[in-house]
Design an enzyme around this catalytic site. Sequence first.
Site, PDB file in Angstrom:
ATOM      1  N   LYS A 207      34.331 -69.933  14.568  1.00  0.00           N
ATOM      2  CA  LYS A 207      33.901 -71.508  14.194  1.00  0.00           C
ATOM      3  C   LYS A 207      33.227 -72.025  14.896  1.00  0.00           C
ATOM      4  O   LYS A 207      32.737 -72.077  16.272  1.00  0.00           O
ATOM      5  CB  LYS A 207      35.792 -72.226  14.170  1.00  0.00           C
ATOM      6  CG  LYS A 207      37.143 -71.505  13.574  1.00  0.00           C
ATOM      7  CD  LYS A 207      38.137 -72.444  14.135  1.00  0.00           C
ATOM      8  CE  LYS A 207      39.207 -71.809  13.134  1.00  0.00           C
ATOM      9  NZ  LYS A 207      40.610 -73.286  12.999  1.00  0.00           N
ATOM     10  N   HIS A 280      46.423 -63.645   9.097  1.00  0.00           N
ATOM     11  CA  HIS A 280      46.349 -64.375  10.796  1.00  0.00           C
ATOM     12  C   HIS A 280      47.510 -63.543  11.043  1.00  0.00           C
ATOM     13  O   HIS A 280      47.864 -63.415  13.070  1.00  0.00           O
ATOM     14  CB  HIS A 280      47.038 -65.925  10.407  1.00  0.00           C
ATOM     15  CG  HIS A 280      45.907 -66.595  11.181  1.00  0.00           C
ATOM     16  ND1 HIS A 280      44.672 -67.056  10.739  1.00  0.00           N
ATOM     17  CD2 HIS A 280      46.406 -67.530  12.378  1.00  0.00           C
ATOM     18  CE1 HIS A 280      44.408 -67.508  11.960  1.00  0.00           C
ATOM     19  NE2 HIS A 280      45.146 -68.084  12.864  1.00  0.00           N
ATOM     20  N   ARG A 283      46.214 -61.269  12.876  1.00  0.00           N
ATOM     21  CA  ARG A 283      45.583 -61.844  14.473  1.00  0.00           C
ATOM     22  C   ARG A 283      46.239 -61.635  15.401  1.00  0.00           C
ATOM     23  O   ARG A 283      45.871 -61.579  16.655  1.00  0.00           O
ATOM     24  CB  ARG A 283      45.007 -63.286  13.745  1.00  0.00           C
ATOM     25  CG  ARG A 283      44.089 -63.500  15.113  1.00  0.00           C
ATOM     26  CD  ARG A 283      42.831 -64.335  14.468  1.00  0.00           C
ATOM     27  NE  ARG A 283      43.202 -65.905  15.101  1.00  0.00           N
ATOM     28  CZ  ARG A 283      41.361 -65.713  15.649  1.00  0.00           C
ATOM     29  NH1 ARG A 283      41.327 -64.768  15.366  1.00  0.00           N
ATOM     30  NH2 ARG A 283      41.101 -66.174  16.382  1.00  0.00           N
ATOM     31  N   HIS A 306      38.077 -67.320  20.748  1.00  0.00           N
ATOM     32  CA  HIS A 306      39.512 -69.443  21.177  1.00  0.00           C
ATOM     33  C   HIS A 306      38.273 -69.981  21.897  1.00  0.00           C
ATOM     34  O   HIS A 306      37.320 -69.666  22.589  1.00  0.00           O
ATOM     35  CB  HIS A 306      40.594 -69.100  21.956  1.00  0.00           C
ATOM     36  CG  HIS A 306      41.843 -68.968  20.309  1.00  0.00           C
ATOM     37  ND1 HIS A 306      42.735 -67.768  21.527  1.00  0.00           N
ATOM     38  CD2 HIS A 306      42.129 -68.994  19.229  1.00  0.00           C
ATOM     39  CE1 HIS A 306      43.556 -68.342  19.945  1.00  0.00           C
ATOM     40  NE2 HIS A 306      43.286 -68.155  18.807  1.00  0.00           N
ATOM     41  N   TYR A 315      50.582 -67.159  22.687  1.00  0.00           N
ATOM     42  CA  TYR A 315      51.157 -65.596  22.955  1.00  0.00           C
ATOM     43  C   TYR A 315      51.967 -65.129  24.469  1.00  0.00           C
ATOM     44  O   TYR A 315      51.880 -64.437  23.745  1.00  0.00           O
ATOM     45  CB  TYR A 315      49.848 -64.499  22.737  1.00  0.00           C
ATOM     46  CG  TYR A 315      48.909 -65.212  21.379  1.00  0.00           C
ATOM     47  CD1 TYR A 315      49.318 -64.986  20.075  1.00  0.00           C
ATOM     48  CD2 TYR A 315      48.111 -66.190  21.485  1.00  0.00           C
ATOM     49  CE1 TYR A 315      48.795 -65.017  18.694  1.00  0.00           C
ATOM     50  CE2 TYR A 315      46.405 -65.451  19.940  1.00  0.00           C
ATOM     51  CZ  TYR A 315      47.809 -65.663  19.398  1.00  0.00           C
ATOM     52  OH  TYR A 315      46.933 -66.116  18.112  1.00  0.00           O
TER      53      TYR A 315
END
Length: 339
Positions: A207, A280, A283, A306, A315
């Site tokens: 991203k 996802h 992931r 991130h 997480y």
Amino acid sequence: MESSLFPINSRLVNLLQQYIIYVRDIRRYSSRTVQLYLEVLNSFALWAAEGDTGYGDEELISALTQPLLRSYEVYLLDERKSCPRTVNLHLSVLSGFCDFLVRRNALKSNPVKLVSRPKVEKRLPEYCRQESMEQYFSSSEYYASVEALTVFLHSPASKNGKELYERRLSRLVVSLLYGLGLRRSELMSMTLSNVDFGRKVVRITGKGNKMREIPLVRSLCDEIRLYLKALEGLIGESMESKTPLLLTYTGRPLYPVYVDRLIKKELGGVEGITGRKSPHVLRHSIATELLNEGADIYSIKEMLGHSSLAATQVYTHNSISKLKQAYAQAHPRAKEKKD
């Protein structure tokens, strides 16, 4: 981008288009995110032009106030029956657009910041347990083997050859998503040049066009090499650095629906995987397992790409069972007294 995408004319359309160009070319948002922004802005413009408000162009820009945006929020919740998460998405996109207008002196301040947002129930990331993933890799080991490659290269155009290639590709997709913690878009955009066998790393553009390197374990490195031999035998031509790493049996680059269906099919029969089956989730799975095994959260953040630690810290909630176990074993007040 066609102005007909928006229901209003003139200055507002121009500003909307400029904003989409800004998030696409300057902020470097993914094509999927840009499309999402376009749909949200188009939805708002349609509502403002055709609904009870009946605003148009210059009038709408000046009327971008907290009451108007609150009315749009109520419309989404009550009439469209949108969930709080979707409503918050619309408000976030509109907030970004209003910030854009403020920077261009079209608005004095951002009115979205004054709108109270609906509460969203926090959901912990779903993940596959390590035992389930080990079961999957054990059951599909043959399709990543030299033996299966030899059989495939003997008759790649046969029905059996097609099945062997597709099963090898499917396993590699799962291996890359789970082993590297990739996003679906990152997986699909990988080319041969992204894999550095010498240094045993893959270079991923994520991203915001941010590049990161992720280490390759030996087993995954070997699996990619064998797959590339199968790919070369399939397309029958020399491959260039810009050639997509992953191609379907018909030679097409992977696309979202193909990847989603592949994951559901591959994980569908695995014992213990009963929740969502998506790229996802894989992931989330590797991130959770790494954290459970004691990996540094900052390293996990870099691996996942991130932008902030807050996105990675979610997480830690999935590791509560491990924490409870460690707490029971180590905490002096948690130990049971012996007679």
